[in-house]
Scaffold this motif. Structure first.
Motif, PDB file in Angstrom:
ATOM      1  N   VAL B 253      46.169  41.853  43.282  1.00 35.27           N
ATOM      2  CA  VAL B 253      45.364  40.910  43.629  1.00 35.27           C
ATOM      3  C   VAL B 253      44.294  41.312  44.696  1.00 35.27           C
ATOM      4  N   VAL B 254      44.789  41.793  45.861  1.00 35.18           N
ATOM      5  CA  VAL B 254      43.918  42.533  46.650  1.00 35.18           C
ATOM      6  C   VAL B 254      42.659  43.458  45.905  1.00 35.18           C
ATOM      7  N   GLN B 255      43.436  44.482  45.201  1.00 34.55           N
ATOM      8  CA  GLN B 255      42.389  45.385  44.319  1.00 34.55           C
ATOM      9  C   GLN B 255      41.576  44.873  43.644  1.00 34.55           C
ATOM     10  N   SER B 256      41.925  43.645  42.927  1.00 32.62           N
ATOM     11  CA  SER B 256      40.971  43.015  41.867  1.00 32.62           C
ATOM     12  C   SER B 256      39.802  42.494  42.387  1.00 32.62           C
ATOM     13  N   VAL B 257      40.101  41.597  43.939  1.00 34.79           N
ATOM     14  CA  VAL B 257      39.109  40.977  44.557  1.00 34.79           C
ATOM     15  C   VAL B 257      38.225  42.168  45.155  1.00 34.79           C
ATOM     16  N   ALA B 258      38.888  43.206  45.571  1.00 33.69           N
ATOM     17  CA  ALA B 258      38.030  44.268  45.980  1.00 33.69           C
ATOM     18  C   ALA B 258      37.140  44.985  44.784  1.00 33.69           C
ATOM     19  N   LEU B 260      35.879  43.295  42.526  1.00 32.89           N
ATOM     20  CA  LEU B 260      34.769  42.309  42.483  1.00 32.89           C
ATOM     21  C   LEU B 260      33.729  42.675  43.438  1.00 32.89           C
ATOM     22  N   SER B 261      34.175  42.683  44.736  1.00 31.56           N
ATOM     23  CA  SER B 261      33.447  42.817  45.852  1.00 31.56           C
ATOM     24  C   SER B 261      32.836  44.182  46.094  1.00 31.56           C
TER      25      SER B 261
END
Lengths: 337, 291
Positions: B253-258, B260-261
């Motif tokens: 999750v952290v990676q896919s949010v990253a 995205l950002s």
């Protein structure tokens, strides 16, 4: 940590007293071999000189690695980060900003040391696989940054047109000149490492390598000496990175990838971890051998990996172990009381 | 950033997170049985997808048969690596970093052999079931992600049953708690180590096979996967298999949010930074290290 390679203590424990002729020969043998390889390259020149030049640059890098891993018995899978910082600092400052070679190299060195200081402080508190993984992560982050930071490093394209080695108008452009300069650098490195090992600092490293608890009990500031060892290692790494870019005239992230880590470990183990001559002999042997079998070239990484596994299993002390075995033999009948 | 986009990236993060979790469990299984951190774990993930591809395309086997055969071959390879590389060093009480180095070298050897045997082109596999994605409130959930999540949960469940309910599983846990005491109870500790390698290689292969249809596999994908799996294991508290699974989900999750950002280029940097953060601040992970 109990992972100290026995070589460190063996070397330290050996009394400097009587030295037999055989012992002298065994001790000189690695240097003679190294000198012969470099001498051959000097005479032949051309491709052989290029191969040996790379080997000499690696000898400096691996000597640095050896300070941290051999003399101090710590683990770092991320020394390539410091070579990358040195290399890129030299490359960018000399091409983009037209700095001189030495100031750029110095800036790279300062950058690498500063980085090592900042990451070393939290990292070196870790042990075992935590330390291994944290250092590996540092190496890989540096690699990724070199790939992604286009505006400075130009990503995968790399930076070309880096000026050759040279000081005050004298430039080393021919194969032989480069070899001479690099040989001098290696000699300086080897003398420095030998001096470090014999110094108070080196004895603290050896104590740390033997047993952290015992070293602490003896009043050695473990954290400080670990960091110092890491900084020394990073410094040699940075210098080797700078030398590399000036010799090749080109740099790209691939130079500092995981391949470099595996290659340098293979060299360290082939030559013998924890010895002074080991990194030099290892770097030369590992670089020169695959070149003698040209057909081998596609299989280089495969061969390095397999050789490393075999060495770790069957000959964890490398070629240096062979030489000390020869040197120690007379001790069995004569010297031992 | 609209909520659908965030939802989309959370879904894909959970999918890839399951895979990281399975790889992380593989690390824990071997670590618990032996105290060894096997850096060749990524090779198993890569080989799972690669061997399935070869069996499917060159061997013309049915998909399911190719998958089963591939998992078995990789599991066997895990045992072979234990016998050839790990056991000689283990018997000699080699220092821990020598073991790490040897398994890392094994990873490189497998990688290069795959490169020579196949080629350097990315390979993919067909999705397990060819259905259009399900729309949930504006978020497209592709069926392969559902396969990954369901498959991973099933495997985690089976592993829990194995460790809690079977004699062999209990013996492996006994080795994890105290190897010498386990040996004194008559548990074949060496056998357990071989079994741990087989099991964790098989897990890696399954993870690789489930993931390959949504991404691709190539001879050099192993190391990044191994690192992600290791990070998952650290986040969860090293040596806790189910912690590793949670850690994998967190990392995914952290990676896919990253992504995205900051864009996809920095996803490795973000993952490694998460690792360093945990190592420096809370090395025992969210659940606390085993033992």
């Amino acid at each position: 940590m109990t992972s100290s390679p026995s070589t460190t203590l063996r070397e330290a424990a050996r009394a400097p007293g009587r030295v037999s002729l055989r012992g002298l020969a065994a001790r000189a043998a690695p240097w003679l071999i190294a000198a012969c390889v470099v001498g051959y390259a000097l005479v032949v020149g051309g491709y052989a000189a290029t191969v040996v030049a790379f080997a000499l640059i690696y000898a400096i890098f691996v000597s640095g690695l050896n300070v941290f891993m051999g003399l101090t018995a710590q683990v770092s899978f991320g020394q390539s980060a410091f070579a990358a910082i040195g290399g890129y600092a030299s490359a960018v400052l000399t091409t983009e900003y037209e700095w001189g070679l030495l100031p750029a190299m110095g800036a790279g060195l300062a950058g690498a040391l500063a980085f090592a200081f900042v990451v070393g402080y939290p990292t070196l508190r870790l042990k075992g696989h935590y330390l291994s993984m944290a250092t590996l992560a540092i190496g890989m982050i540096t690699y990724e940054v070199a790939v992604q930071w286009d505006s400075v490093t130009q990503g995968y394209l790399g930076i070309s047109g880096i000026p050759p080695l040279g000081i005050a108008g004298y430039e080393a452009t021919s194969d032989r000149q480069i070899l001479v300069v690099l040989s001098l650098c290696v000699v300086a490195t080897v003398l420095a490492v030998a001096r470090i090992r014999r110094s108070r600092v080196g004895r603290a490293f050896a104590g740390l390598a033997g047993s952290e608890e015992a070293a602490r009990a003896l009043g050695i500031n473990v954290a400080r000496y670990k960091l110092l060892s890491f900084l020394l290692s990073a410094g040699f790494g940075s210098l080797s990175g700078s030398l590399f870019v000036h010799v090749v005239g080109y740099v790209s992230p691939e130079v500092f990838s995981l391949h470099m880590v595996i290659l340098s470990f293979t060299m360290l183990y082939v030559g013998g971890i924890g010895t002074i001559a080991g990194p030099v002999v290892g770097a030369l042997v590992v670089s020169v051998l695959p070149e003698t079998f040209r057909a081998f070239r596609d299989y280089q990484d495969l061969a390095y990996g397999a050789a490393l596994i075999l060495l770790l299993i069957f000959a964890p002390r490398g070629l240096a172990g062979l030489f000390t075995a020869i040197e120690d033999r007379p001790a069995k009948n004569g010297r031992s009381s | 950033m609209d909520s659908a986009l965030i939802g989309q990236s959370l879904v894909s993060g959970l999918g890839i997170g399951c895979v990281y979790g399975l790889i992380g469990i593989g690390f824990c299984v071997i670590y618990n049985a032996s105290g060894i951190v096997n850096f060749a774990q990524g090779a198993f993930v890569m080989l799972g997808g690669m061997i399935t591809h070869v069996l499917l395309v060159r061997g013309q086997l049915p998909y399911f048969a190719a998958i089963v055969l591939s998992v078995l071959v990789v599991a066997l390879l895990g045992v072979v690596i234990e016998r050839l590389v790990v056991r000689p060093l283990w018997k000699r009480n080699a220092p821990m970093f020598v073991m790490i180095l040897a398994t890392l070298a094994a990873q490189i050897v497998i990688e290069r052999l795959t490169f020579l045997a196949v080629d350097d082109q990315p390979k993919t596999l067909p999705v397990f079931t060819d259905l259009p994605p399900i729309m949930v409130g504006g978020v497209a959930v592709n069926i392969q992600s559902l396969w990954i999540v369901a498959g991973s949960l099933a495997i985690v469940g089976l592993l829990a049953l194995f460790f809690k309910g079977t004699r062999t599983g209990k013996a492996m846990r006994a080795c994890a708690i105290n190897r010498e005491a386990a040996a004194l109870q008559g548990i074949p500790v060496h056998g357990m180590l071989a079994l741990a390698f087989g099991l964790s290689a098989g897990l890696g292969a399954i993870a690789g096979i489930m993931l390959t249809p949504t991404q691709y596999t190539a001879f050099n994908v192993g190391v990044p996967f191994a690192i992600s799996g290791f990070i998952a294991a650290i986040i969860g508290g090293f040596g806790r298999p189910f912690g590793a699974f949670l850690g994998g989900l967190t990392l995914g999750v952290v990676q896919s949010v990253a992504i995205l950002s900051f864009g996809a280029g920095l996803k490795t940097v973000v993952a490694l930074s998460v690792l360093l953060l945990f190592l420096f601040v809370r090395p025992s992970g969210i659940l606390g290290a085993a033992k």
